[in-house]
Design a protein around this motif. Structure first.
Motif, PDB file in Angstrom:
ATOM      1  N   THR A  26      33.580  74.470  24.566  1.00 23.11           N
ATOM      2  CA  THR A  26      32.808  74.742  25.780  1.00 23.11           C
ATOM      3  C   THR A  26      32.242  73.430  26.299  1.00 23.11           C
ATOM      4  N   ARG A  27      32.555  73.099  27.534  1.00 23.18           N
ATOM      5  CA  ARG A  27      32.100  71.833  28.107  1.00 23.18           C
ATOM      6  C   ARG A  27      31.239  72.116  29.332  1.00 23.18           C
ATOM      7  N   ALA A  28      30.011  72.531  29.049  1.00 27.54           N
ATOM      8  CA  ALA A  28      29.102  72.880  30.140  1.00 27.54           C
ATOM      9  C   ALA A  28      28.210  71.715  30.544  1.00 27.54           C
ATOM     10  N   TYR A  29      28.394  70.568  29.887  1.00 31.64           N
ATOM     11  CA  TYR A  29      27.548  69.420  30.191  1.00 31.64           C
ATOM     12  C   TYR A  29      28.013  68.726  31.475  1.00 31.64           C
ATOM     13  N   ARG A  30      27.109  67.893  32.026  1.00 29.06           N
ATOM     14  CA  ARG A  30      27.429  67.178  33.265  1.00 29.06           C
ATOM     15  C   ARG A  30      28.427  66.061  32.996  1.00 29.06           C
ATOM     16  N   THR A  31      29.364  65.892  33.892  1.00 32.55           N
ATOM     17  CA  THR A  31      30.336  64.804  33.771  1.00 32.55           C
ATOM     18  C   THR A  31      30.272  63.837  34.943  1.00 32.55           C
TER      19      THR A  31
END
Length: 214
Positions: A26-31
């Motif tokens: 799960t990649r819900a962090y800001r990019t």
């Protein structure tokens, strides 16, 4: 192959016999940053100062004068082979630079003993992450091999203003993962022994960061 290694590999193969599929992370962090360049720059300065680094803001016209002051009147310092020489003060009888070839196996590379004898190292950098106050070196010609930034006790690191980003994902997109990566967050320090801070254990005791407007 040793019996121990063979046994480890046998167990790995046995554990993967049913070919399990790794779950999707799960990649819900800001990019991507939503802050202005000035906000990101101020954040980096705040983090670096908090980590006990010295921070200066210079232009191409003033950077050599700043580095001259940081080196002092008498010093021997090392630079990587690709560093912009316009950033450096003129050599004198008491102050001169040494060039490291960039490969410890080639002629022109300084030995660990020679690196330990110099007063400082001056390098550029690839990218800096404001959120964590981390400067990334990627073994480019203007940054050199890891040893030249880990052995000397004083590191003067030039951070071009255009290489400052806010987030780690933004930083990682700018580095070449096939080359050595050195991440610097302030001077080297540890509190492993009785929680007493000791500086200069794993790298330079003094970190001077010059944010360069070009």
């Amino acid at each position: 192959m040793s019996e121990a290694k063979a046994e480890i590999l046998r167990r790995v193969r046995a554990s993967l016999v049913d070919s399990p599929v790794a779950p999707v992370a799960t990649r819900a962090y800001r990019t991507e940053s939503e802050k202005s360049a000035q906000e990101v720059r101020e954040m980096l300065v705040d983090r670096l100062v908090d980590y006990k680094a010295n921070v200066y803001e210079e232009t191409v016209e003033t950077v050599a004068e700043r580095i001259e002051k940081l080196l002092g009147k008498s010093s021997r310092y090392v630079i990587p082979k690709g560093l912009d020489l316009a950033w450096l003060p003129e050599d004198s009888a008491a102050r001169r630079h040494l060039v490291d070839s960039g490969n410890g196996q080639k002629a022109g590379s300084l030995t660990d003993r020679e690196l330990d004898a110099v007063d400082a190292v001056v390098t550029s950098s690839t990218v800096s992450c404001a959120e964590t106050g981390t400067i990334f070196l990627n073994a480019s010609d203007s940054e050199g091999r890891r040893a030249i930034t880990l052995v000397p006790d004083h590191h003067i690191c030039v951070v071009p203003a255009g290489t400052i980003v806010e987030l780690i994902p933004e930083s990682l997109r700018r580095v070449n993962v096939e080359r050595p990566i050195t991440m610097i967050s302030g001077p080297s320090a540890t509190s492993d022994i009785e929680l007493q801070r000791v500086e200069g254990v794993h790298g330079p005791r003094t970190l001077d960061v010059i944010i360069l407007d070009q």
